[in-house]
Design a protein around this motif. Sequence first.
Motif, mmCIF file in Angstrom:
data_model
loop_
_atom_site.group_PDB
_atom_site.id
_atom_site.type_symbol
_atom_site.label_atom_id
_atom_site.label_comp_id
_atom_site.label_asym_id
_atom_site.label_seq_id
_atom_site.Cartn_x
_atom_site.Cartn_y
_atom_site.Cartn_z
ATOM 1 N N ARG A 138 0.818 -1.208 0.000
ATOM 2 C CA ARG A 138 0.000 0.000 0.000
ATOM 3 C C ARG A 138 0.858 1.268 0.000
ATOM 4 N NH1 ARG A 138 -5.360 -0.741 0.801
ATOM 5 N NH2 ARG A 138 -6.007 -2.860 1.283
ATOM 6 N N LEU A 139 2.158 1.092 0.107
ATOM 7 C CA LEU A 139 3.099 2.212 0.051
ATOM 8 C C LEU A 139 3.797 2.133 -1.296
ATOM 9 C CD1 LEU A 139 4.766 1.756 3.561
ATOM 10 C CD2 LEU A 139 2.650 2.970 3.012
ATOM 11 N N ARG A 140 3.550 3.108 -2.140
ATOM 12 C CA ARG A 140 4.117 3.083 -3.489
ATOM 13 C C ARG A 140 4.615 4.464 -3.881
ATOM 14 N NH1 ARG A 140 -0.327 -0.229 -3.746
ATOM 15 N NH2 ARG A 140 -1.866 1.179 -4.599
ATOM 16 N N VAL A 141 5.318 4.485 -4.992
ATOM 17 C CA VAL A 141 5.714 5.733 -5.643
ATOM 18 C C VAL A 141 4.716 5.945 -6.782
ATOM 19 C CG1 VAL A 141 7.547 6.906 -6.919
ATOM 20 C CG2 VAL A 141 8.121 5.410 -5.000
ATOM 21 N N CYS A 142 4.383 7.186 -7.048
ATOM 22 C CA CYS A 142 3.407 7.555 -8.067
ATOM 23 C C CYS A 142 3.696 6.848 -9.390
ATOM 24 C CB CYS A 142 3.414 9.074 -8.255
ATOM 25 S SG CYS A 142 2.161 9.666 -9.410
ATOM 26 N N GLY A 143 2.628 6.398 -10.056
ATOM 27 C CA GLY A 143 2.752 5.711 -11.338
ATOM 28 C C GLY A 143 2.956 6.642 -12.523
ATOM 29 N N SER A 159 -5.964 -0.194 -5.123
ATOM 30 C CA SER A 159 -5.760 0.034 -6.551
ATOM 31 C C SER A 159 -5.270 1.439 -6.892
ATOM 32 C CB SER A 159 -7.074 -0.223 -7.297
ATOM 33 O OG SER A 159 -8.062 0.689 -6.842
ATOM 34 N N LYS A 160 -4.987 2.244 -5.900
ATOM 35 C CA LYS A 160 -4.545 3.618 -6.150
ATOM 36 C C LYS A 160 -3.166 3.597 -6.818
ATOM 37 C CE LYS A 160 -4.100 8.037 -3.797
ATOM 38 N NZ LYS A 160 -4.176 8.726 -2.526
ATOM 39 N N ARG A 161 -3.019 4.303 -7.928
ATOM 40 C CA ARG A 161 -1.764 4.284 -8.679
ATOM 41 C C ARG A 161 -1.025 5.604 -8.670
ATOM 42 N NH1 ARG A 161 -3.450 3.071 -14.305
ATOM 43 N NH2 ARG A 161 -1.258 3.380 -14.680
ATOM 44 N N PHE A 162 -1.755 6.687 -8.447
ATOM 45 C CA PHE A 162 -1.157 8.006 -8.580
ATOM 46 C C PHE A 162 -1.217 8.768 -7.260
ATOM 47 C CE2 PHE A 162 -2.904 6.816 -12.739
ATOM 48 C CZ PHE A 162 -1.709 6.754 -13.452
ATOM 49 N N CYS A 163 -0.282 9.686 -7.082
ATOM 50 C CA CYS A 163 -0.212 10.460 -5.842
ATOM 51 C C CYS A 163 -1.318 11.490 -5.751
ATOM 52 C CB CYS A 163 1.152 11.125 -5.708
ATOM 53 S SG CYS A 163 1.479 12.418 -6.916
ATOM 54 N N SER A 164 -1.870 11.889 -6.889
ATOM 55 C CA SER A 164 -2.897 12.929 -6.895
ATOM 56 C C SER A 164 -3.793 12.758 -8.114
ATOM 57 C CB SER A 164 -2.243 14.316 -6.939
ATOM 58 O OG SER A 164 -1.563 14.489 -8.180
ATOM 59 N N VAL A 165 -4.926 13.406 -8.065
ATOM 60 C CA VAL A 165 -5.831 13.430 -9.209
ATOM 61 C C VAL A 165 -5.124 14.078 -10.398
ATOM 62 C CG1 VAL A 165 -8.010 14.396 -10.072
ATOM 63 C CG2 VAL A 165 -7.890 13.440 -7.766
ATOM 64 N N CYS A 167 -1.942 13.963 -11.272
ATOM 65 C CA CYS A 167 -1.089 12.986 -11.968
ATOM 66 C C CYS A 167 -1.931 11.948 -12.703
ATOM 67 C CB CYS A 167 -0.145 12.302 -10.989
ATOM 68 S SG CYS A 167 1.307 13.285 -10.588
ATOM 69 N N GLY A 168 -3.001 11.491 -12.082
ATOM 70 C CA GLY A 168 -3.878 10.515 -12.731
ATOM 71 C C GLY A 168 -4.492 11.078 -13.999
ATOM 72 N N ASN A 169 -5.011 12.295 -13.927
ATOM 73 C CA ASN A 169 -5.609 12.928 -15.107
ATOM 74 C C ASN A 169 -4.578 13.129 -16.207
ATOM 75 O OD1 ASN A 169 -8.105 13.023 -13.909
ATOM 76 N ND2 ASN A 169 -7.951 15.174 -13.311
ATOM 77 N N ARG A 170 -3.386 13.562 -15.828
ATOM 78 C CA ARG A 170 -2.329 13.792 -16.816
ATOM 79 C C ARG A 170 -1.966 12.490 -17.533
ATOM 80 N NH1 ARG A 170 1.238 15.456 -13.602
ATOM 81 N NH2 ARG A 170 2.759 13.811 -13.774
ATOM 82 N N MET A 171 -1.808 11.407 -16.779
ATOM 83 C CA MET A 171 -1.439 10.124 -17.390
ATOM 84 C C MET A 171 -2.593 9.564 -18.226
ATOM 85 S SD MET A 171 1.672 9.915 -16.735
ATOM 86 C CE MET A 171 1.973 8.300 -17.424
#
Length: 184
Positions: A138-143, A159-165, A167-171
């Motif tokens: 559950r401890l990861r670095v941003c995808g 299932s969280k992959r990104f540090c923030s919305v 980063c998720g939106n950008r990817m």
Amino acid sequence: MQFAPDTVDALEFAVALCDTDPGASRSGEDELATTEQLAALLVENRYSGRVDGDDAELQDVRATRERIKHTWALDRDAAALEVNAMLAEAHALPYLMRHDGFDWHLHATAQDAPLAERIRVEIALALVDVIRSGETGRLRVCGADDCTGLVLDLSRNASKRFCSVRCGNRMNMIAFRARKQQGA
């Protein structure tokens, strides 16, 4: 995943601290470059106890930030060794404490111990719970390709992959454009 409230607080502080790094910060700059920025981080996260407010303390906290980032990305066995080292270096002796509106929680250093030492020990105590629970995944670095932000995944399905919305939106936009270009 359910952790004790003080564990969650310490893990969230670890993320906030480490995400001041230029590779993870919103500004792309070191957001822990001045004693004023450190003071603001401590106030925002309701950090109590001794604060010297000088450059030596700032440098020690910045070194702690790097050590926590390193530990966050380790596998379970290596993380356990690093946590043990942090606790041993501080001669940590866990005890329960209630202060500043917080209910009973663990401390392992005196309130007048150096700030960076208290940060390392409090985060190490939180990591003890994560390691013992077998939840280091559950401890990861941003995808995101260009981000080194930390991810604390407390979701049910992990299932969280990104540090923030952001980063998720950008990817997602990058992936969308790539699919669109392949279809054109």
